[in-house]
Enzyme design. Structure first.
Site, short mmCIF file in Angstrom:
data_model
loop_
_atom_site.label_atom_id
_atom_site.label_comp_id
_atom_site.label_asym_id
_atom_site.label_seq_id
_atom_site.Cartn_x
_atom_site.Cartn_y
_atom_site.Cartn_z
N CYS A 73 7.04 0.03 3.56
CA CYS A 73 7.64 1.27 3.10
C CYS A 73 8.48 1.90 4.22
CB CYS A 73 6.57 2.22 2.54
SG CYS A 73 7.25 3.53 1.49
N HIS A 80 3.70 -1.36 -1.35
CA HIS A 80 2.52 -1.14 -0.51
C HIS A 80 1.44 -2.19 -0.79
CE1 HIS A 80 3.34 2.82 1.38
NE2 HIS A 80 4.09 3.02 0.31
N GLU A 128 -1.14 -2.62 0.85
CA GLU A 128 -2.44 -2.05 1.26
C GLU A 128 -3.00 -1.09 0.21
OE1 GLU A 128 0.39 1.16 2.74
OE2 GLU A 128 0.45 -0.94 2.08
#
Length: 236
Positions: A95, A185, A187
């Site tokens: 990001c 993302h 994660e």
């Protein structure tokens, strides 16, 4: 020596931090590591940026900041990256981190032409993506989580486009043999996406978007975790 240097460029909301931990914990879990294996540095709070050779690899996190605002800590990190990227270690930007990498390498960053992208999204791998060691063998259409308003608008010279979708033509790139940037993302999970949608509820309504529909559409996938685990394997 630590396995990974996490350059912490932002933080989760207080609600999420209390319930789920912060960005560094999410990345450590995704990478399959303990926090003892990670060196976490926060340039926004004044942490000194270390010699990257003291770690086997590096992750640059997301942030609520906007890259084009040129905050001092971001400019300092970019200046450090110029020499850090010359080291032969794997680097992953996500990001804001993806955008910062692209800008450092000569790409262009700005506001996304299609506005905010948030929630669970589908992205398409390019031919280069199908050949990439972090993505090879994954489905041609990946299910991932997203939360961003700015994006990489032009790739750095010599970079390879790995992934895209209708909202964002540049969802991922690779540079050389050891540098990767992803707008989405890996994660995040669906629970985190729903929390970000809730935080942006009023703004989304003002944009004519229905946060309830976005929240119900959030779903989990292991595609982001596969990417992170493959990156971790390159640190050994």
């Amino acid at each position: 020596m630590h396995d990974v240097l996490i350059i912490k460029l932002g933080s989760a909301s207080e609600e999420l931090k209390t319930r789920r931990g912060d960005f560094e914990q999410w990345f450590a879990r995704g990478l399959g590591m303990t926090m003892d294996q990670c060196l976490v540095v926060n340039p926004e709070t004044g942490d000194a940026l270390p010699d990257p050779r003291t770690c086997r690899g590096m992750v640059l996190t997301g942030s609520d900041a906007m890259l084009t605002d040129n905050p001092d800590w971001s400019l300092r990190t970019q200046q450090w990256l110029v020499s850090a990227l010359e080291q032969d270690i794997p680097v992953l930007g996500v990001c804001y981190g993806h955008q910062l990498l692209a800008q450092t390498l000569g790409g262009k960053v700005g506001w996304s032409a299609n506005g905010e992208e948030i929630g669970t999204v589908m992205i398409e791998l390019t031919l280069e993506g199908h050949k990439d060691p972090l993505l090879a063998g994954l489905p041609g259409a990946l299910t991932v989580q997203s939360s961003h308003s700015q994006a990489v608008l032009a790739l750095p010279p010599g970079a390879r486009l790995l992934a895209r979708n209708a909202h964002e033509p540049i969802q991922g790139f690779a540079f050389g043999s050891n540098i990767w940037g992803f707008q989405f993302h890996p994660e995040f999970d669906a629970d985190v996406s729903r929390a970000y949608i809730e935080e942006d509820r009023e703004k989304l309504k003002q944009q004519g978007r229905d946060p309830e529909i976005l929240s119900r559409a959030a779903r989990d996938s292991d595609h982001g975790t596969v990417l992170l685990r493959r990156f971790a394997q390159r640190l050994r």
